[in-house]
Design a protein around this motif. Structure first.
Motif, PDB file in Angstrom:
ATOM      1  N   UNK A  59      10.348  12.300  50.699  1.00 21.78           N
ATOM      2  CA  UNK A  59      10.325  12.619  49.113  1.00 21.78           C
ATOM      3  C   UNK A  59      11.310  11.791  48.823  1.00 21.78           C
ATOM      4  N   UNK A  60      12.283  10.458  49.932  1.00 24.27           N
ATOM      5  CA  UNK A  60      12.135   9.766  49.894  1.00 24.27           C
ATOM      6  C   UNK A  60      12.110   8.394  48.806  1.00 24.27           C
ATOM      7  N   UNK A  74      19.239   5.259  48.543  1.00 23.66           N
ATOM      8  CA  UNK A  74      17.344   5.376  48.404  1.00 23.66           C
ATOM      9  C   UNK A  74      18.188   7.259  47.451  1.00 23.66           C
ATOM     10  N   UNK A  75      17.381   7.448  46.576  1.00 22.55           N
ATOM     11  CA  UNK A  75      16.846   8.757  46.025  1.00 22.55           C
ATOM     12  C   UNK A  75      16.092  10.092  46.286  1.00 22.55           C
ATOM     13  N   UNK A  76      16.314  11.258  46.515  1.00 19.49           N
ATOM     14  CA  UNK A  76      15.466  12.040  46.759  1.00 19.49           C
ATOM     15  C   UNK A  76      14.660  12.790  45.472  1.00 19.49           C
ATOM     16  N   UNK A  77      13.691  13.234  45.508  1.00 15.36           N
ATOM     17  CA  UNK A  77      12.712  13.698  44.837  1.00 15.36           C
ATOM     18  C   UNK A  77      12.554  14.843  45.219  1.00 15.36           C
ATOM     19  N   UNK A 118       7.029   6.587  48.175  1.00 16.62           N
ATOM     20  CA  UNK A 118       6.596   5.386  48.696  1.00 16.62           C
ATOM     21  C   UNK A 118       5.442   5.854  49.577  1.00 16.62           C
ATOM     22  N   UNK A 119       4.329   6.477  49.861  1.00 10.82           N
ATOM     23  CA  UNK A 119       3.073   6.463  50.308  1.00 10.82           C
ATOM     24  C   UNK A 119       2.050   7.593  49.730  1.00 10.82           C
ATOM     25  N   UNK A 120       1.224   7.194  50.240  1.00  7.88           N
ATOM     26  CA  UNK A 120      -0.103   7.379  49.444  1.00  7.88           C
ATOM     27  C   UNK A 120      -0.691   8.245  51.090  1.00  7.88           C
ATOM     28  N   UNK A 140       7.517   0.306  54.804  1.00  5.59           N
ATOM     29  CA  UNK A 140       7.657  -0.130  56.362  1.00  5.59           C
ATOM     30  C   UNK A 140       9.079   0.518  55.770  1.00  5.59           C
ATOM     31  N   UNK A 141      10.063   0.529  55.112  1.00  7.29           N
ATOM     32  CA  UNK A 141      10.938   0.714  55.163  1.00  7.29           C
ATOM     33  C   UNK A 141      12.049   2.162  55.225  1.00  7.29           C
ATOM     34  N   UNK A 142      10.298   3.210  55.207  1.00  7.95           N
ATOM     35  CA  UNK A 142      10.733   4.423  55.937  1.00  7.95           C
ATOM     36  C   UNK A 142      10.171   4.881  57.022  1.00  7.95           C
TER      37      UNK A 142
END
Length: 467
Positions: A59-60, A74-77, A118-120, A140-142
């Motif tokens: 969620x980041x 960071x924020x979170x959805x 930032x993912x798929x 890569x930041x995750x």
């Protein structure tokens, strides 16, 4: 809003249109005997999109506005748009591996949206052999490569009869892992004592950075096998500015073959992997009439994760000579092994923070690679990265569908047009090669050279045993 550590923000800061900074993976699954590939793909999509209890990692996203705060916080959805993040694709006929690798190549060159987590994840069907592929793409930041592989593993099971398959982002998996890792009976006093001791240790490591740096420098002068920071690498066709288009190639070899070579020569499987890469790159560069006189230098990321700590980014890097200037296969592998052992011995003599600092010194030039002219006019520190990420040591399943292959998809960068990442499974060692499409011609030929390199090492092992 949460502060973003520099070990995470640096991957966002380094990202450009020509240099996307996401890691990925390609996994292949064999459907259960009672289902078709279409049914398995449908089952995966339905299960993944219905898993709405999403762990914090998935969620980041960079804080808004992304151009101001996006690199530092960071924020979170609260809600995830699964129709965007979970995608289904069908390969064009005839559905060969070639079509699958082409699909991954095209997808891996596209940037992830910073206004979303930032993912798929792509569920891909249409392979002529009936398997279903999952291509994952995470910034890569995750996560680093080790963490990304663990995210896959935690959603799988060694039980082929288990039908409780879920998504890698299922929060129940995170809670279960947290319970397992904190289920000890230490009291508050012991935990506080450990925390104070850790703080004192970190302070001591910081004070020891300068002496450690001096020790590393002296080792570089006294040990001809050790590649010290600043020694530099030869200029090659790989050390160039790159475009955003990618080409991905992948193959696997039976792990027993590599184990047999390692046992016969008294080396590790990772030594065999690096020796395969050195021999293959020598042959590839000869094909391109571009073999330098000096040996290529590879940066080998080394995970600093401790037991039970498999998330986020925690890596250092060592430099290893690939001995590409050596035509004799036996002397080449001896030189590679000696270089790797020397670098590892230096890291083992350092405290964790000092080892991370050494890795930072080794890869520091990458921070300036996107500055115009730097790649063209400064000598490279190393020529490519070769990563070996340990994978599952047993057969794994998702709802009864067997995992049949795990191929890492990593990151080419300015001045590093090729990246080789390897991971192991119960029966195979899987190579994933990602290169800048225009700058690394005929990338798939490296797979043939890797195959020949393993055969060459097997002959070296036979000769060594017969002595």
């Amino acid at each position: 809003m949460a502060y973003m550590p520099v070990t995470e923000s640096m991957f966002l800061i380094a990202e450009t249109r020509e240099q996307p900074m996401h890691v990925g993976g390609l996994q292949l699954f064999i459907p259960r005997p009672d289902q078709s590939s279409t049914e398995l793909a449908e089952e995966i999509v339905t299960t993944f999109q219905s898993c709405t209890d999403v762990s914090a990692l998935f969620r980041k996203r960079p804080a808004s506005p992304v151009t101001v705060l996006g690199n530092v916080a960071w924020s979170h959805d609260d809600e995830i748009d699964f129709e965007y993040h979970v995608r289904r694709a069908v390969l064009p006929r005839p559905g060969r591996i070639r079509e699958l690798l082409r699909y991954v190549s095209l997808q891996h060159g596209a940037l992830l949206d910073r206004y979303r987590p930032m993912w798929e994840l792509h569920i891909i069907e249409g392979l002529e052999d009936g398997r279903v592929a999952l291509y994952s793409k995470l910034h890569h930041s995750l996560v680093d490569g080790v963490s990304a592989l663990r995210l896959l593993e935690r959603a799988l099971t060694p039980d082929p009869n288990d039908r409780n398959g879920t998504a890698p982002w299922d929060n129940a998996l995170v809670r279960r892992r947290s319970t397992e890792s904190t289920g000890d009976d230490r009291d508050l006093r012991s935990r506080l004592t450990s925390a104070v001791s850790a703080t004192i240790d970190v302070a001591g490591q910081v004070v020891g950075l300068a002496p450690a740096a001096a020790k590393v420098a002296m080792r570089g002068l006294s040990d001809p096998d050790f590649v010290a920071p600043g020694n530099g690498a030869p200029r090659t066709i790989l050390d160039v500015a790159i475009g955003s288009a990618r080409r991905f190639a992948a193959d696997q070899w039976e792990i027993d073959r590599l184990r047999a070579v390692a046992a016969a020569l008294g080396i590790t499987i990772n030594d065999v992997v690096v020796a395969m890469c050195g021999s293959a790159l020598r042959a590839y560069l000869i094909d391109q009439d571009a073999l330098p006189e000096r040996p290529l230098i590879a940066a080998l990321p080394v995970s600093m994760h401790g037991e039970g700590d498999k998330t986020g980014n925690a890596i250092t890097a060592i430099m290893v000579s690939l001995a590409t200037d050596e035509p004799d296969a036996h002397r080449r592998v001896d030189s590679i092994v000696a270089s790797a052992r020397s670098a590892k011995s230096v890291v083992r003599e350092l405290k964790p923070l000092q080892a991370l600092a050494l890795g930072a010194a080794n890869i520091a030039p990458l921070a300036f690679a996107t500055v115009p002219g730097v790649v063209q006019y400064t000598p490279p520190q190393f020529n490519l990265m070769i990563s070996n990420v340990p994978g599952p040591s047993q057969d794994l399943y998702w709802n009864g569908a067997q995992l049949d292959g795990v191929y890492p998809v990593s990151i080419p960068m300015e001045g590093l047009a090729l990246n080789i990442t390897v991971t192991s499974t119960a029966h195979h060692v899987n190579f994933g090669l990602i290169g800048a499409r225009s700058q690394v011609p005929s990338l798939q030929r490296l797979l043939t050279h890797l195959d020949h390199a393993l055969e060459e090492l097997e002959k070296v092992a036979e000769v060594d045993q017969s002595r």
